[in-house]
Design a protein around this motif. Structure first.
Motif, mmCIF file in Angstrom:
data_model
loop_
_atom_site.group_PDB
_atom_site.id
_atom_site.type_symbol
_atom_site.label_atom_id
_atom_site.label_comp_id
_atom_site.label_asym_id
_atom_site.label_seq_id
_atom_site.Cartn_x
_atom_site.Cartn_y
_atom_site.Cartn_z
ATOM 1 N N TYR A 126 55.723 42.398 47.297
ATOM 2 C CA TYR A 126 56.338 43.408 47.235
ATOM 3 C C TYR A 126 55.534 44.747 46.114
ATOM 4 O O TYR A 126 54.809 44.095 45.156
ATOM 5 C CB TYR A 126 57.741 43.509 46.762
ATOM 6 C CG TYR A 126 58.011 43.128 45.226
ATOM 7 C CD1 TYR A 126 58.208 43.864 44.067
ATOM 8 C CD2 TYR A 126 58.044 41.856 44.859
ATOM 9 C CE1 TYR A 126 58.312 43.354 42.885
ATOM 10 C CE2 TYR A 126 58.182 41.166 43.519
ATOM 11 C CZ TYR A 126 58.400 42.024 42.538
ATOM 12 O OH TYR A 126 58.492 41.650 41.144
ATOM 13 N N TYR A 128 56.102 48.447 43.949
ATOM 14 C CA TYR A 128 56.898 49.601 43.485
ATOM 15 C C TYR A 128 55.945 50.576 42.605
ATOM 16 O O TYR A 128 54.991 50.078 42.188
ATOM 17 C CB TYR A 128 57.928 48.956 42.663
ATOM 18 C CG TYR A 128 57.593 48.404 41.377
ATOM 19 C CD1 TYR A 128 57.628 48.999 39.966
ATOM 20 C CD2 TYR A 128 57.253 47.024 41.169
ATOM 21 C CE1 TYR A 128 57.469 48.254 38.751
ATOM 22 C CE2 TYR A 128 56.665 46.366 40.115
ATOM 23 C CZ TYR A 128 56.735 47.037 38.721
ATOM 24 O OH TYR A 128 56.557 46.702 37.751
ATOM 25 N N ASN A 134 62.952 51.647 37.945
ATOM 26 C CA ASN A 134 62.345 50.164 37.689
ATOM 27 C C ASN A 134 63.340 49.403 38.313
ATOM 28 O O ASN A 134 64.222 49.004 37.714
ATOM 29 C CB ASN A 134 61.797 49.922 36.596
ATOM 30 C CG ASN A 134 60.976 48.708 36.337
ATOM 31 O OD1 ASN A 134 61.021 47.911 37.538
ATOM 32 N ND2 ASN A 134 60.586 48.215 35.328
ATOM 33 N N GLU A 136 62.053 46.497 39.478
ATOM 34 C CA GLU A 136 61.170 44.952 39.615
ATOM 35 C C GLU A 136 61.821 43.801 39.486
ATOM 36 O O GLU A 136 61.862 42.940 40.076
ATOM 37 C CB GLU A 136 59.926 45.274 38.822
ATOM 38 C CG GLU A 136 59.009 43.997 38.871
ATOM 39 C CD GLU A 136 58.410 43.639 37.841
ATOM 40 O OE1 GLU A 136 57.347 42.655 37.962
ATOM 41 O OE2 GLU A 136 58.522 44.388 36.657
ATOM 42 N N GLU A 139 64.148 42.727 42.485
ATOM 43 C CA GLU A 139 63.491 42.418 43.534
ATOM 44 C C GLU A 139 62.763 41.259 43.579
ATOM 45 O O GLU A 139 62.816 40.349 44.303
ATOM 46 C CB GLU A 139 62.434 43.572 43.904
ATOM 47 C CG GLU A 139 61.704 43.499 45.208
ATOM 48 C CD GLU A 139 61.233 44.674 45.886
ATOM 49 O OE1 GLU A 139 60.965 44.584 47.103
ATOM 50 O OE2 GLU A 139 61.372 45.605 45.289
#
Length: 171
Positions: A126, A128, A134, A136, A139
């Protein structure tokens, strides 16, 4: 008129039958994902900190017809290695690659290996932008669960299809 009613009944019956077949309906006992009879009773042995994998394996094995048991006559699904890895690539967009390797084998009731160790690998990535909000961690946690789910399904499919290579005796 009587012949017309019979034809209509036959057409209706065939139509309903085709609809059932088309939607994947199977009679009980003909489940294509049921496990071989030899593995109908199984115990799961996992390394530490693999609670999510244990939960997923338990769910998928029981749905495939395996009775989870700690009895002395049960086979053992032994997870030998559980290796999650995360690779971060920096740039304007940050890319993360998550990889999960799991090595497993099946042992008999006495603890003797029946199958060769098999390694399954699942990977997700992934991206970003660090300048934006954020997400992260969210995810990463979500994709980690997806990887564990994917690997658990692969293990159960391989057991169900009996595709595990038997252990070759030493010569």
């Amino acid at each position: 008129m009587y012949l017309g009613q019979r034809v209509a009944a036959i057409v209706l019956t065939l139509g309903l039958s085709a609809g059932l077949v088309g939607c994947g309906f199977h009679l009980k006992g003909t489940n294509p994902s049921s496990v071989p009879v030899a593995y109908s009773k199984m115990n799961i042995v996992l390394p530490a900190n693999t609670d999510t994998l244990e939960e997923k394996l338990s769910l998928y094995l029981t749905s495939a017809g395996v009775k989870l048991s700690n009895e002395s006559d049960a086979y053992t699904l032994h997870v030998l290695d559980y290796s999650p890895r995360k690779l971060e690539l920096s740039g304007k967009l940050r890319e993360n690659i998550i990889r999960l390797n799991i090595t497993f084998r099946i042992d008999d009731a006495q603890g003797n290996p029946l199958t060769e160790p098999r390694t399954i690998t699942a990977t997700r990535s992934y991206q970003y932008n660090e300048e934006t909000v954020n997400t992260e961690d969210q995810e990463f946690n979500y994709l980690s669960e997806v990887l564990v789910d994917d690997v658990a399904q692969q293990i159960v499919r391989q057991i169900s299809s009996n595709r595990l290579k038997p252990l070759t005796p030493a010569q």
